[in-house]
Design a protein around this motif. Structure first.
Motif, PDB file in Angstrom:
ATOM      1  N   ARG B 295       0.828  -1.203   0.000  1.00  0.00           N
ATOM      2  CA  ARG B 295       0.000   0.000   0.000  1.00  0.00           C
ATOM      3  C   ARG B 295       0.867   1.260   0.000  1.00  0.00           C
ATOM      4  O   ARG B 295       0.583   2.219  -0.712  1.00  0.00           O
ATOM      5  CB  ARG B 295      -0.954  -0.010   1.200  1.00  0.00           C
ATOM      6  CG  ARG B 295      -1.982   1.071   1.102  1.00  0.00           C
ATOM      7  CD  ARG B 295      -3.125   0.969   2.054  1.00  0.00           C
ATOM      8  NE  ARG B 295      -3.957   2.150   1.933  1.00  0.00           N
ATOM      9  CZ  ARG B 295      -4.917   2.314   1.049  1.00  0.00           C
ATOM     10  NH1 ARG B 295      -5.208   1.340   0.213  1.00  0.00           N
ATOM     11  NH2 ARG B 295      -5.613   3.437   0.982  1.00  0.00           N
ATOM     12  N   VAL B 299       0.870   4.150  -2.835  1.00  0.00           N
ATOM     13  CA  VAL B 299       0.712   5.587  -2.547  1.00  0.00           C
ATOM     14  C   VAL B 299       1.807   6.376  -3.263  1.00  0.00           C
ATOM     15  O   VAL B 299       1.550   7.441  -3.841  1.00  0.00           O
ATOM     16  CB  VAL B 299       0.745   5.840  -1.014  1.00  0.00           C
ATOM     17  CG1 VAL B 299       0.900   7.322  -0.711  1.00  0.00           C
ATOM     18  CG2 VAL B 299      -0.511   5.280  -0.359  1.00  0.00           C
ATOM     19  N   LEU B 300       3.030   5.822  -3.260  1.00  0.00           N
ATOM     20  CA  LEU B 300       4.126   6.501  -3.967  1.00  0.00           C
ATOM     21  C   LEU B 300       3.839   6.557  -5.458  1.00  0.00           C
ATOM     22  O   LEU B 300       4.126   7.557  -6.124  1.00  0.00           O
ATOM     23  CB  LEU B 300       5.458   5.771  -3.714  1.00  0.00           C
ATOM     24  CG  LEU B 300       6.009   5.893  -2.292  1.00  0.00           C
ATOM     25  CD1 LEU B 300       7.196   4.955  -2.085  1.00  0.00           C
ATOM     26  CD2 LEU B 300       6.438   7.325  -1.995  1.00  0.00           C
ATOM     27  N   ARG B 301       3.235   5.486  -5.996  1.00  0.00           N
ATOM     28  CA  ARG B 301       2.900   5.470  -7.423  1.00  0.00           C
ATOM     29  C   ARG B 301       1.826   6.502  -7.730  1.00  0.00           C
ATOM     30  O   ARG B 301       1.897   7.200  -8.726  1.00  0.00           O
ATOM     31  CB  ARG B 301       2.413   4.074  -7.839  1.00  0.00           C
ATOM     32  CG  ARG B 301       3.468   3.004  -7.808  1.00  0.00           C
ATOM     33  CD  ARG B 301       4.302   2.941  -9.079  1.00  0.00           C
ATOM     34  NE  ARG B 301       3.590   2.294 -10.162  1.00  0.00           N
ATOM     35  CZ  ARG B 301       3.481   2.786 -11.385  1.00  0.00           C
ATOM     36  NH1 ARG B 301       4.027   3.941 -11.677  1.00  0.00           N
ATOM     37  NH2 ARG B 301       2.839   2.132 -12.324  1.00  0.00           N
ATOM     38  N   LEU B 302       0.820   6.612  -6.849  1.00  0.00           N
ATOM     39  CA  LEU B 302      -0.243   7.589  -7.158  1.00  0.00           C
ATOM     40  C   LEU B 302       0.260   9.017  -6.998  1.00  0.00           C
ATOM     41  O   LEU B 302      -0.279   9.950  -7.583  1.00  0.00           O
ATOM     42  CB  LEU B 302      -1.517   7.306  -6.357  1.00  0.00           C
ATOM     43  CG  LEU B 302      -1.644   7.634  -4.873  1.00  0.00           C
ATOM     44  CD1 LEU B 302      -1.980   9.092  -4.681  1.00  0.00           C
ATOM     45  CD2 LEU B 302      -2.740   6.775  -4.273  1.00  0.00           C
ATOM     46  N   GLY B 304       2.991   9.870  -8.184  1.00  0.00           N
ATOM     47  CA  GLY B 304       3.717  10.144  -9.420  1.00  0.00           C
ATOM     48  C   GLY B 304       5.006   9.370  -9.598  1.00  0.00           C
ATOM     49  O   GLY B 304       5.773   9.630 -10.528  1.00  0.00           O
ATOM     50  N   MET B 305       5.267   8.420  -8.718  1.00  0.00           N
ATOM     51  CA  MET B 305       6.504   7.642  -8.870  1.00  0.00           C
ATOM     52  C   MET B 305       6.303   6.609  -9.985  1.00  0.00           C
ATOM     53  O   MET B 305       5.295   5.901  -9.999  1.00  0.00           O
ATOM     54  CB  MET B 305       6.810   6.939  -7.552  1.00  0.00           C
ATOM     55  CG  MET B 305       8.212   6.414  -7.453  1.00  0.00           C
ATOM     56  SD  MET B 305       8.537   5.702  -5.825  1.00  0.00           S
ATOM     57  CE  MET B 305       9.660   6.888  -5.135  1.00  0.00           C
ATOM     58  N   SER B 306       7.266   6.543 -10.898  1.00  0.00           N
ATOM     59  CA  SER B 306       7.146   5.571 -11.993  1.00  0.00           C
ATOM     60  C   SER B 306       7.582   4.191 -11.509  1.00  0.00           C
ATOM     61  O   SER B 306       8.167   4.055 -10.432  1.00  0.00           O
ATOM     62  CB  SER B 306       8.021   6.014 -13.163  1.00  0.00           C
ATOM     63  OG  SER B 306       9.371   5.930 -12.795  1.00  0.00           O
ATOM     64  N   ARG B 307       7.298   3.178 -12.334  1.00  0.00           N
ATOM     65  CA  ARG B 307       7.714   1.805 -11.998  1.00  0.00           C
ATOM     66  C   ARG B 307       9.217   1.738 -11.776  1.00  0.00           C
ATOM     67  O   ARG B 307       9.699   1.117 -10.838  1.00  0.00           O
ATOM     68  CB  ARG B 307       7.380   0.863 -13.156  1.00  0.00           C
ATOM     69  CG  ARG B 307       5.937   0.512 -13.220  1.00  0.00           C
ATOM     70  CD  ARG B 307       5.695  -0.432 -14.382  1.00  0.00           C
ATOM     71  NE  ARG B 307       4.285  -0.708 -14.471  1.00  0.00           N
ATOM     72  CZ  ARG B 307       3.628  -0.878 -15.585  1.00  0.00           C
ATOM     73  NH1 ARG B 307       4.253  -0.799 -16.743  1.00  0.00           N
ATOM     74  NH2 ARG B 307       2.343  -1.137 -15.579  1.00  0.00           N
ATOM     75  N   ASP B 390      -0.924  -2.861 -11.299  1.00  0.00           N
ATOM     76  CA  ASP B 390      -1.535  -1.532 -11.313  1.00  0.00           C
ATOM     77  C   ASP B 390      -1.709  -1.051  -9.884  1.00  0.00           C
ATOM     78  O   ASP B 390      -2.241  -1.788  -9.037  1.00  0.00           O
ATOM     79  CB  ASP B 390      -2.919  -1.601 -11.967  1.00  0.00           C
ATOM     80  CG  ASP B 390      -2.839  -1.482 -13.478  1.00  0.00           C
ATOM     81  OD1 ASP B 390      -1.909  -0.827 -13.974  1.00  0.00           O
ATOM     82  OD2 ASP B 390      -3.718  -2.060 -14.153  1.00  0.00           O
ATOM     83  N   PRO B 391      -1.296   0.188  -9.579  1.00  0.00           N
ATOM     84  CA  PRO B 391      -1.481   0.698  -8.210  1.00  0.00           C
ATOM     85  C   PRO B 391      -2.949   0.648  -7.785  1.00  0.00           C
ATOM     86  O   PRO B 391      -3.261   0.422  -6.618  1.00  0.00           O
ATOM     87  CB  PRO B 391      -0.984   2.140  -8.283  1.00  0.00           C
ATOM     88  CG  PRO B 391      -0.210   2.245  -9.528  1.00  0.00           C
ATOM     89  CD  PRO B 391      -0.638   1.164 -10.449  1.00  0.00           C
ATOM     90  N   GLY B 392      -3.841   0.850  -8.769  1.00  0.00           N
ATOM     91  CA  GLY B 392      -5.268   0.803  -8.462  1.00  0.00           C
ATOM     92  C   GLY B 392      -5.680  -0.540  -7.888  1.00  0.00           C
ATOM     93  O   GLY B 392      -6.504  -0.625  -6.974  1.00  0.00           O
ATOM     94  N   THR B 393      -5.095  -1.612  -8.415  1.00  0.00           N
ATOM     95  CA  THR B 393      -5.406  -2.960  -7.921  1.00  0.00           C
ATOM     96  C   THR B 393      -4.948  -3.109  -6.470  1.00  0.00           C
ATOM     97  O   THR B 393      -5.662  -3.664  -5.636  1.00  0.00           O
ATOM     98  CB  THR B 393      -4.706  -4.013  -8.809  1.00  0.00           C
ATOM     99  OG1 THR B 393      -5.088  -3.783 -10.156  1.00  0.00           O
ATOM    100  CG2 THR B 393      -5.079  -5.421  -8.403  1.00  0.00           C
ATOM    101  N   LEU B 395      -4.455  -0.635  -4.269  1.00  0.00           N
ATOM    102  CA  LEU B 395      -5.274   0.228  -3.401  1.00  0.00           C
ATOM    103  C   LEU B 395      -6.639  -0.419  -3.149  1.00  0.00           C
ATOM    104  O   LEU B 395      -7.185  -0.330  -2.055  1.00  0.00           O
ATOM    105  CB  LEU B 395      -5.459   1.602  -4.061  1.00  0.00           C
ATOM    106  CG  LEU B 395      -4.208   2.478  -4.096  1.00  0.00           C
ATOM    107  CD1 LEU B 395      -4.423   3.682  -5.001  1.00  0.00           C
ATOM    108  CD2 LEU B 395      -3.836   2.943  -2.693  1.00  0.00           C
ATOM    109  N   ARG B 396      -7.168  -1.098  -4.171  1.00  0.00           N
ATOM    110  CA  ARG B 396      -8.466  -1.762  -4.050  1.00  0.00           C
ATOM    111  C   ARG B 396      -8.387  -2.907  -3.031  1.00  0.00           C
ATOM    112  O   ARG B 396      -9.270  -3.091  -2.210  1.00  0.00           O
ATOM    113  CB  ARG B 396      -8.853  -2.303  -5.432  1.00  0.00           C
ATOM    114  CG  ARG B 396     -10.229  -2.878  -5.542  1.00  0.00           C
ATOM    115  CD  ARG B 396     -10.540  -3.135  -7.012  1.00  0.00           C
ATOM    116  NE  ARG B 396     -11.760  -3.912  -7.140  1.00  0.00           N
ATOM    117  CZ  ARG B 396     -11.783  -5.231  -7.254  1.00  0.00           C
ATOM    118  NH1 ARG B 396     -10.645  -5.901  -7.255  1.00  0.00           N
ATOM    119  NH2 ARG B 396     -12.932  -5.873  -7.366  1.00  0.00           N
TER     120      ARG B 396
END
Lengths: 225, 399
Positions: B295, B299-302, B304-307, B390-393, B395-396
């Motif tokens: 998680r 949060v870092l990805r959302l 703006g941190m890239s892969r 995917d960060p969304g996955t 976070l979900r």
């Protein structure tokens, strides 16, 4: 600006009668600068999934999400990440602070990632009532305070779009009112604000309101303040 | 945000300490184990160089009692004698280039002696094994009652060593060899004969084979002429000497070398087992830690941190943590290996000579680097897998 065209997301299930399901299907939406768009709906209706699709955080199974005419998901990861960093402020559901950073460092995180000039976080923290917690660590904060840290982080980097998932979930009435007012002011400053919420009070601040049910989005009557 | 890995390590001390301990264990095993094996090899090389002869002739009793080998390997004291006539006979054998006698005397742990040591008397005119080493610390000729001491003898240059109530002046100290010779004292034949006489006067019997001390020697060091077969010369010596055994130094070294090879294999096997085990534990540990922090990374990805940036952050963090653990492990191994070198040497019963500082530093650097690489490798898979989701996955899942 941010625009979704017929987006849908399908997940595979490991068990159950159907082996896949659509939390979001065939949704089209344009987030207008200067307007607050509110999306309500029951739990599990697909609101959060739609927000993640709009934020470039979840690859859609169908449809497209455009930023100023460019398909968001056609961009390389580095470009998409940078665009999200600079243009989109995301407030996710639940805890979203980095535990090893202070409140101030969390708020300045997006700018720090790309070594931009650090935003002045103090006014944002003060307006959200957590100015005195700048040097505190997330472990020392309550759920409501953590929500406000996430909101401050999204707002402080001055993005063009704000996507907020249940931003008032852990807040009392007074702070809920305070946060909704801040979003309204952000919209008045030209930002596109998208709120996903259970809070029907939020509708009073909405320019556009939608309801989500079984992955489908329908417009509903707004109650703009 | 270059300081984020450092902040993550400092502000989560428990997690950092656990990972550091794992990599420290790895570095301790590789540095400590390699140091022991290297020291044994170095000791063996040193022994081979110090013996300096192709054949050593000793009284038969010395060979059967194994005391002869122990003197060189473990520094136990001993004395044995044979007729000096044997020296003349050895010199007459075809193929013998040089033959140098040595006379041994063991001092006592008693009032008459400062310390219990092995005294070795050599003939400066004939010697070709001891003098090259002595010349490194004392360039002049040894006078009467002058002695040169091995590095483990507790006596400094200028001090007086009392041996059977005779005052011997320490004129030089030898460099370490890692062998039993480090605990010996060297003098010329005149001095050793005086000491033998003094020992006799004290009632210490040395089982001499002749009435006169001048007619006895303890060992004869033989150098074989180039082109002659050492085995044949050895057999010839065996046949021409009386009550003596000729031992090829190579066979003595081979015995030690065989023991060393066995120890090396065991240590290498242990190091390998520790590495495999520690690597597996690190793999599991990093996979669990990265899973627990999914998680935080989302949060870092959302934000703006890239892969690529996220993978870099995880790798920098684990590399830093592993390197620090490596340094810790090397320090722990050094704290164990250096002060207890004598104990290790005694326990193994083999020549043990710690390598020079440069080699130790290189070994330490290699162990730290290896720990850093293994730590990074162990986390690389988990970091790569995480960056693909995917960060969304995430976070979900965690919402």
């Amino acid at each position: 600006m941010l625009k979704a065209e017929n987006v849908g997301k399908m997940y595979f299930r490991k068990s159950g009668q159907a082996n896949y399901f659509y939390p979001v299907r065939d949704v089209s939406l344009t987030l207008t600068p200067g307007a607050v768009t509110v999306l309500t709906g029951r739990s599990g209706s697909g609101k959060t999934t739609l927000l993640h699709l709009l934020a470039g955080l979840l690859t859609p199974s169908e449809g497209k999400v455009y930023w100023d005419g460019t398909d968001l998901y056609s961009l390389p990861d580095a470009a998409l990440s940078r665009l999200r960093n600079e243009k989109i402020g995301v407030i996710p559901q639940g805890r979203s602070a980095v535990d090893t950073l202070t409140v101030l460092e969390n708020v300045q995180l997006p700018a720090a990632l790309y070594r931009r000039r650090m935003p002045d976080a103090a006014p944002w923290l003060a307006s959200l009532g957590i100015g005195h917690l700048a040097q505190a660590r997330p472990a020392e904060l309550s759920g409501g305070e953590l929500r406000r840290v996430a909101i401050a982080r999204a707002l402080a980097s001055e993005p063009e779009v704000i996507l907020a998932d249940e931003p008032t979930g852990d807040l009392d009435d007074e702070n809920t009112e305070r946060v909704l007012r801040i979003f309204r002011q952000a919209a008045q400053a030209g930002k596109a604000v998208f709120l996903v919420t259970h809070e029907l009070d939020a509708l009073r601040y909405a320019d556009f309101a939608y309801r989500m049910e079984n992955g489908c989005m329908t417009p509903c009557e707004t109650q703009m303040k | 945000m270059k300081s984020l890995p450092v902040k993550n390590l400092i502000r989560k001390p428990g997690r950092t300490a656990a990972l550091m301990l794992l990599t420290a264990f790895l570095a301790l095993a590789v540095f400590g184990g390699s140091l022991v094996v290297l020291s044994l090899r170095q000791g063996l090389n040193s022994l081979e160089a110090r013996l300096g002869a192709d054949i050593i002739v000793v009284p038969s009793e010395a060979q059967s009692k194994v005391s002869f080998q122990n003197m060189f390997l473990q520094g136990t004291t001993g004395a044995f004698y044979m007729d000096a006539e044997n020296l003349k006979r050895v010199r007459e054998i075809e193929g013998v280039e040089k033959a140098a006698p040595q006379i041994f005397l063991a001092s006592l742990k008693a009032d008459c002696c400062s310390v219990k040591i092995q005294v070795i008397g050599f003939d400066p005119q004939a010697d070709f094994t001891v003098q090259p080493w002595i010349a490194q610390s004392y360039a002049r000729e040894l006078g009467e009652m002058d002695v040169v001491v091995g590095c483990k003898v507790e006596a400094g240059v200028g001090e007086i060593l009392r041996i059977y109530d005779q005052r011997c002046k320490v004129v030089g100290r030898l460099a370490a060899t890692g062998t039993g010779l480090d605990t010996a004292v060297y003098c010329n034949l005149d001095t050793i004969r005086l000491l033998l006489q003094a020992a006799e006067e004290k009632g210490v019997s040395h089982k001499v084979t002749s009435d006169s001390a001048a007619d006895q020697v303890s060992a004869i060091y033989v150098k074989v002429k180039v082109g002659y077969d050492v085995g044949r010369v050895n057999t010839a010596i065996q046949g021409h000497t009386r009550k003596a055994s000729a031992v090829r130094t190579r066979s003595m070294i081979t015995d030690v070398s065989d023991s060393l090879a066995g120890i090396s294999r065991t240590v290498t096997g242990l190091i390998g087992a520790v590495w495999v085990l520690a690597f597996l534990i690190l793999l599991i540990a990093f996979a669990m830690i990265i899973r627990e922090r999914r998680r935080e990374f989302a949060v870092l990805r959302l934000a703006g941190m890239s892969r690529r940036m996220l993978s870099g952050l995880i790798l920098r963090e684990t590399a830093l943590c592993s390197l620090l653990g490596g340094v810790l492990g090397v320090c722990a191994a050094a704290l164990l290996a250096f002060p207890f070198a004598t104990l290790i040497e005694t326990a193994l019963g083999l020549p043990y000579l710690t390598p020079d500082l440069r080699t130790v530093a290189l070994l330490a650097a290699a162990a730290v680097a290896a720990a850093g690489i293994v730590g990074s490798l162990a986390s690389a898979g988990a970091a790569w897998r995480l960056s693909r989701v995917d960060p969304g996955t995430i976070l979900r899942e965690g919402a």
